[in-house]
Motif scaffolding. Sequence first.
Motif, PDB file in Angstrom:
ATOM      1  N   ASP A  33      11.451   5.689 -31.386  1.00 13.60           N
ATOM      2  CA  ASP A  33      11.515   4.884 -32.619  1.00 13.60           C
ATOM      3  C   ASP A  33      10.860   3.518 -32.409  1.00 13.60           C
ATOM      4  O   ASP A  33      10.084   3.048 -33.253  1.00 13.60           O
ATOM      5  CB  ASP A  33      12.972   4.694 -33.053  1.00 13.60           C
ATOM      6  N   GLN A  34      11.202   2.875 -31.297  1.00 17.09           N
ATOM      7  CA  GLN A  34      10.618   1.555 -31.016  1.00 17.09           C
ATOM      8  C   GLN A  34       9.115   1.643 -30.805  1.00 17.09           C
ATOM      9  O   GLN A  34       8.360   0.767 -31.223  1.00 17.09           O
ATOM     10  CB  GLN A  34      11.293   0.960 -29.775  1.00 17.09           C
ATOM     11  N   CYS A  35       8.691   2.717 -30.163  1.00 20.65           N
ATOM     12  CA  CYS A  35       7.262   2.935 -29.915  1.00 20.65           C
ATOM     13  C   CYS A  35       6.506   3.057 -31.238  1.00 20.65           C
ATOM     14  O   CYS A  35       5.486   2.396 -31.456  1.00 20.65           O
ATOM     15  CB  CYS A  35       7.106   4.199 -29.073  1.00 20.65           C
ATOM     16  N   PHE A  36       7.001   3.892 -32.131  1.00 25.23           N
ATOM     17  CA  PHE A  36       6.325   4.114 -33.423  1.00 25.23           C
ATOM     18  C   PHE A  36       6.460   2.911 -34.356  1.00 25.23           C
ATOM     19  O   PHE A  36       5.651   2.747 -35.273  1.00 25.23           O
ATOM     20  CB  PHE A  36       6.888   5.353 -34.107  1.00 25.23           C
ATOM     21  N   ALA A  37       7.479   2.080 -34.129  1.00 24.50           N
ATOM     22  CA  ALA A  37       7.672   0.905 -34.989  1.00 24.50           C
ATOM     23  C   ALA A  37       6.520  -0.087 -34.851  1.00 24.50           C
ATOM     24  O   ALA A  37       6.283  -0.893 -35.758  1.00 24.50           O
ATOM     25  CB  ALA A  37       8.996   0.222 -34.647  1.00 24.50           C
ATOM     26  N   HIS A  38       5.779  -0.015 -33.746  1.00 26.05           N
ATOM     27  CA  HIS A  38       4.680  -0.954 -33.537  1.00 26.05           C
ATOM     28  C   HIS A  38       3.558  -0.788 -34.554  1.00 26.05           C
ATOM     29  O   HIS A  38       2.760  -1.703 -34.749  1.00 26.05           O
ATOM     30  CB  HIS A  38       4.099  -0.788 -32.126  1.00 26.05           C
ATOM     31  N   VAL A  39       3.498   0.372 -35.199  1.00 29.02           N
ATOM     32  CA  VAL A  39       2.404   0.613 -36.131  1.00 29.02           C
ATOM     33  C   VAL A  39       2.741   0.110 -37.533  1.00 29.02           C
ATOM     34  O   VAL A  39       1.851   0.000 -38.382  1.00 29.02           O
ATOM     35  CB  VAL A  39       2.063   2.124 -36.164  1.00 29.02           C
ATOM     36  N   VAL A  40       3.999  -0.229 -37.792  1.00 29.34           N
ATOM     37  CA  VAL A  40       4.419  -0.566 -39.156  1.00 29.34           C
ATOM     38  C   VAL A  40       3.738  -1.836 -39.662  1.00 29.34           C
ATOM     39  O   VAL A  40       3.153  -1.860 -40.757  1.00 29.34           O
ATOM     40  CB  VAL A  40       5.955  -0.722 -39.230  1.00 29.34           C
ATOM     41  N   GLN A  41       3.791  -2.908 -38.880  1.00 26.17           N
ATOM     42  CA  GLN A  41       3.190  -4.172 -39.342  1.00 26.17           C
ATOM     43  C   GLN A  41       1.671  -4.053 -39.536  1.00 26.17           C
ATOM     44  O   GLN A  41       1.155  -4.474 -40.582  1.00 26.17           O
ATOM     45  CB  GLN A  41       3.515  -5.300 -38.367  1.00 26.17           C
ATOM     46  N   PRO A  42       0.913  -3.471 -38.576  1.00 21.28           N
ATOM     47  CA  PRO A  42      -0.520  -3.285 -38.831  1.00 21.28           C
ATOM     48  C   PRO A  42      -0.802  -2.425 -40.064  1.00 21.28           C
ATOM     49  O   PRO A  42      -1.771  -2.685 -40.783  1.00 21.28           O
ATOM     50  CB  PRO A  42      -1.018  -2.604 -37.550  1.00 21.28           C
ATOM     51  N   LEU A  43       0.042  -1.430 -40.297  1.00 20.72           N
ATOM     52  CA  LEU A  43      -0.127  -0.600 -41.494  1.00 20.72           C
ATOM     53  C   LEU A  43       0.033  -1.445 -42.753  1.00 20.72           C
ATOM     54  O   LEU A  43      -0.772  -1.341 -43.698  1.00 20.72           O
ATOM     55  CB  LEU A  43       0.924   0.522 -41.501  1.00 20.72           C
ATOM     56  N   GLN A  44       1.041  -2.269 -42.771  1.00 22.35           N
ATOM     57  CA  GLN A  44       1.274  -3.116 -43.944  1.00 22.35           C
ATOM     58  C   GLN A  44       0.124  -4.090 -44.161  1.00 22.35           C
ATOM     59  O   GLN A  44      -0.335  -4.285 -45.292  1.00 22.35           O
ATOM     60  CB  GLN A  44       2.599  -3.875 -43.779  1.00 22.35           C
ATOM     61  N   GLU A  45      -0.351  -4.702 -43.076  1.00 16.30           N
ATOM     62  CA  GLU A  45      -1.486  -5.623 -43.197  1.00 16.30           C
ATOM     63  C   GLU A  45      -2.734  -4.876 -43.657  1.00 16.30           C
ATOM     64  O   GLU A  45      -3.510  -5.377 -44.480  1.00 16.30           O
ATOM     65  CB  GLU A  45      -1.748  -6.300 -41.843  1.00 16.30           C
ATOM     66  N   GLY A  46      -2.930  -3.664 -43.126  1.00 17.65           N
ATOM     67  CA  GLY A  46      -4.078  -2.867 -43.533  1.00 17.65           C
ATOM     68  C   GLY A  46      -4.033  -2.503 -44.997  1.00 17.65           C
ATOM     69  O   GLY A  46      -5.066  -2.506 -45.691  1.00 17.65           O
ATOM     70  N   VAL A  47      -2.847  -2.195 -45.503  1.00 21.82           N
ATOM     71  CA  VAL A  47      -2.692  -1.864 -46.926  1.00 21.82           C
ATOM     72  C   VAL A  47      -3.055  -3.077 -47.786  1.00 21.82           C
ATOM     73  O   VAL A  47      -3.755  -2.948 -48.804  1.00 21.82           O
ATOM     74  CB  VAL A  47      -1.249  -1.382 -47.212  1.00 21.82           C
ATOM     75  N   ARG A  48      -2.605  -4.259 -47.382  1.00 21.79           N
ATOM     76  CA  ARG A  48      -2.960  -5.468 -48.138  1.00 21.79           C
ATOM     77  C   ARG A  48      -4.474  -5.689 -48.125  1.00 21.79           C
ATOM     78  O   ARG A  48      -5.076  -6.026 -49.153  1.00 21.79           O
ATOM     79  CB  ARG A  48      -2.238  -6.685 -47.549  1.00 21.79           C
ATOM     80  N   ASN A  49      -5.092  -5.497 -46.974  1.00 19.46           N
ATOM     81  CA  ASN A  49      -6.547  -5.668 -46.884  1.00 19.46           C
ATOM     82  C   ASN A  49      -7.285  -4.636 -47.729  1.00 19.46           C
ATOM     83  O   ASN A  49      -8.309  -4.947 -48.350  1.00 19.46           O
ATOM     84  CB  ASN A  49      -6.999  -5.559 -45.422  1.00 19.46           C
ATOM     85  N   SER A 100       4.859   0.250 -26.578  1.00 16.11           N
ATOM     86  CA  SER A 100       4.100   0.981 -27.583  1.00 16.11           C
ATOM     87  C   SER A 100       3.603   2.343 -27.119  1.00 16.11           C
ATOM     88  O   SER A 100       3.175   3.154 -27.937  1.00 16.11           O
ATOM     89  CB  SER A 100       2.881   0.152 -28.021  1.00 16.11           C
ATOM     90  N   ALA A 101       3.614   2.645 -25.814  1.00 17.73           N
ATOM     91  CA  ALA A 101       3.063   3.907 -25.323  1.00 17.73           C
ATOM     92  C   ALA A 101       4.128   4.994 -25.313  1.00 17.73           C
ATOM     93  O   ALA A 101       5.248   4.793 -24.836  1.00 17.73           O
ATOM     94  CB  ALA A 101       2.493   3.715 -23.926  1.00 17.73           C
ATOM     95  N   LEU A 102       3.768   6.173 -25.845  1.00 15.88           N
ATOM     96  CA  LEU A 102       4.729   7.262 -26.006  1.00 15.88           C
ATOM     97  C   LEU A 102       4.935   8.056 -24.719  1.00 15.88           C
ATOM     98  O   LEU A 102       6.060   8.263 -24.268  1.00 15.88           O
ATOM     99  CB  LEU A 102       4.245   8.191 -27.123  1.00 15.88           C
ATOM    100  N   MET A 103       3.851   8.549 -24.100  1.00 18.01           N
ATOM    101  CA  MET A 103       3.980   9.439 -22.949  1.00 18.01           C
ATOM    102  C   MET A 103       4.725   8.812 -21.770  1.00 18.01           C
ATOM    103  O   MET A 103       5.527   9.499 -21.121  1.00 18.01           O
ATOM    104  CB  MET A 103       2.597   9.925 -22.502  1.00 18.01           C
TER     105      MET A 103
END
Length: 815
Positions: A528-544, A618-621
């Motif tokens: 969960d913590q690993c995948f949470a790292h993508v949330v903020q960039p996703l939100q910024e990308g959506v705004r852009n 942030s790394a899963l493996m």
Amino acid sequence: MQWQLGLRMLDLDGIATGQSLCTETAPGSLHERVQVDDDLFKEPMKKRRRSDRDQRFRAFPSVEQSALKEYEKLESRTRRVLSNTYQKLIQSVFLDDSIPNGVKYLINRLLALIEKPSLDPIYIGLFGSSGAGKSSLINAIIQQEMFLPVSGESICTSCIVQVSSGCCEQYEAKIHLLSDQEWKEELKNLTKLLHRTEELGREEADKWDRDDAVEEAIWKLQILYGNGAERKNYEELLRAKPKGKIPTSRIITLKAEEAGELSIKLDPYIRTQRRDWDGESAETQIWPLIKQVEVTLPKSELIPEGVVLVDIPGTGDFNSKRDEMWKKTIDKCSVIWVISDIERVSGGRAHENLLNESIKACQRGFCRDVALVVTKSDKLHLPEYLRERKVRNQAIQSQREAVLERNAVIKLQRNKILKEKLTRKLPADSKVLDASDLVYTVSAQEYWQQALLTEEETEIPKLREYIRKRLLDKKRRMVTKYVTEAFGLLLLTDSFNCTENLPNEFLHMSGLRRFVEERMQLLEKAIDQCFAHVVQPLQEGVRNARASYRRILGAFLVRSRGNQGFHQTLKAVCLKNGIYASRTLTRIDLNEAITQPIYDQIDPVFGGIFRAGKPTGSALMPHIDAFKHSLQEKMTEIGIRNGWKYDSCKKSFLIQEISAILGDMEEHILRKKRRIYESLTTSVQSDLKPCYEEAAQITGKKACERMKDVIRRGVDQQVAEGMFERAQERMQHQFQQLKNGITEKVKGSIATMLTLASSQGDGLYKELADVKSEYREMEKLHRSLREVAENAVLRRGMQEFLLKMSPSKVGPPTT
């Protein structure tokens, strides 16, 4: 007997909740199964002839041959031990009415390992525009100068071509055609693209005729059905008979004793002729139906078996099936060489698009290595070079010196540019960023002629060396994993005959199960913590994306020349739901273009999630690896504390089997990665589909402007209704599905393993065949792994020493 054994795998239902480790197929009786197995294992039991093994490795220098032969011997002996063990288990339970779960598990796992391929192919994609020199490069690497057609005044390679070497005695090519349904789909789109109404004015009709998409559609129909086919509608063309003969199997197989003979036979199928070309043959008449070509060479002294070179066109295809295959082919390549000739490498939109597509393959596919291969590096106009030359610390005495100096400069410049581009898109610790060679300057022409450059200076041998090292490294890792898994299974098989201290077993396993449950909870939190790292960039990308989509859309819809040559291209884009791939024009993907601001934000983080390396947030493996190591350490601790001396085999099995279970998890994750990465464009494409469909139906006067208006309004409406936010939610949903899949697989597999390990003494084990001799043999093989690795290092050191001591080669005479 009341119970039945699966044709390939035994039923493991009921052993534990969660997914089975093996796949079932159609059931059959045990007696039938034993007969099948007798035939199945005759071949693995045969000792490979020494001469045949030598033939397989003749592409390698002697030092590498020795290492490969040792690994091959290890693998072969391991398969033989597994086969003997398997047959003993089958015979020991042949007359029983029921089989204990532990034996079922062992038989299934043994069979899966026995049937496991020796080595999955290494796909090396040569990715470049028409005329870049892909075919010439492959010809040089395989030492067949004119084997694949090289681009000239009227021709180029027109489809995906795979070249590999195998065990066949002849040269062989398989030409795969579109299925009947796949061609009907393309035919429907081609006729829609060519549809004109009487309402078109003269000026618009002229523009329509000059459209590249239309010219290609006309060309395809005329080749397949003859002149005038472009004027027929879809139903008329369905009734028309193609000029060329189409086999019902949709596969054409060609064979020849010599390379030149196969080249002549293959030539018409993989060349694209000029559109005004007057020649005609039965082969060229079915060219539009060709999906891909697979070429297999006999055992090669230059290309080792297990390597596939793939000539990939740079733009995809108008046909949906071929375009999907184009993407999948790129994604399955573990190595991508971006091919660009020396006159185009310093700029150009096509070159940048190829680099961007290759970097995306690192994000969404199996690619782990990207390099730029600059072709035609012997080309140089000496007076012009000397006039513009910036390095003036020494005089240039010849054309050869100028070529070598210019190539060295290009290597430095392009290496820096490529590394900067990769750094922006990939995690900072990606292995590709540490590669010593990101850029190669090659010359196929000089490889054959050697008028200016030596063979080594053409860098063709350097590419071959790269291929060999990749294969040797993969073989080493595969055999190490294979022998280790096999050893774990033999450990458990041998331990099943032991019945000492069984009362204490429950206490050991119950403590281990509690520990597994605790560690699983920690693993879920880590994911969960690993995948949470993508949330903020996703939100910024959506705004852009919301802020820039009109500009991106306008750049696509507004052309400097007006609508001339664009009307039917736009229609083709709409017919294919936002994507148009032509053999001559730059690929268009409107869905990808308007989601690019999101990808710009998430790419470094996305790559970080799926990278290997040290455990980070942030790394899963690495989190899965840490979970694996914690279980293995706990088993060792429990074994020491509770005196598992009598059952060290079982402890070793548990440790080895956890490695096998979690080792397979990486491939599962990589397969899911592509769907996650493409979920943004897939979501946008799905939302815009009604808009594309409406625009594609527009005909008549001012059709092009009306289509643009429909697209603008449709995109505006979808954005207002939350199109980019939905894309974000769908990507996050895909991440959640991956997490659920990982935890379910791990829970199910570990639970199954622990149940089996604690099922000792559940009946029939006293009657199991004695496999102590196979266990001892497997123990020796497992110990041999380190010895083989040490021998390889020693040989490599000796080889490097001898190379340093040998005199350098002299180049061709200066000119």
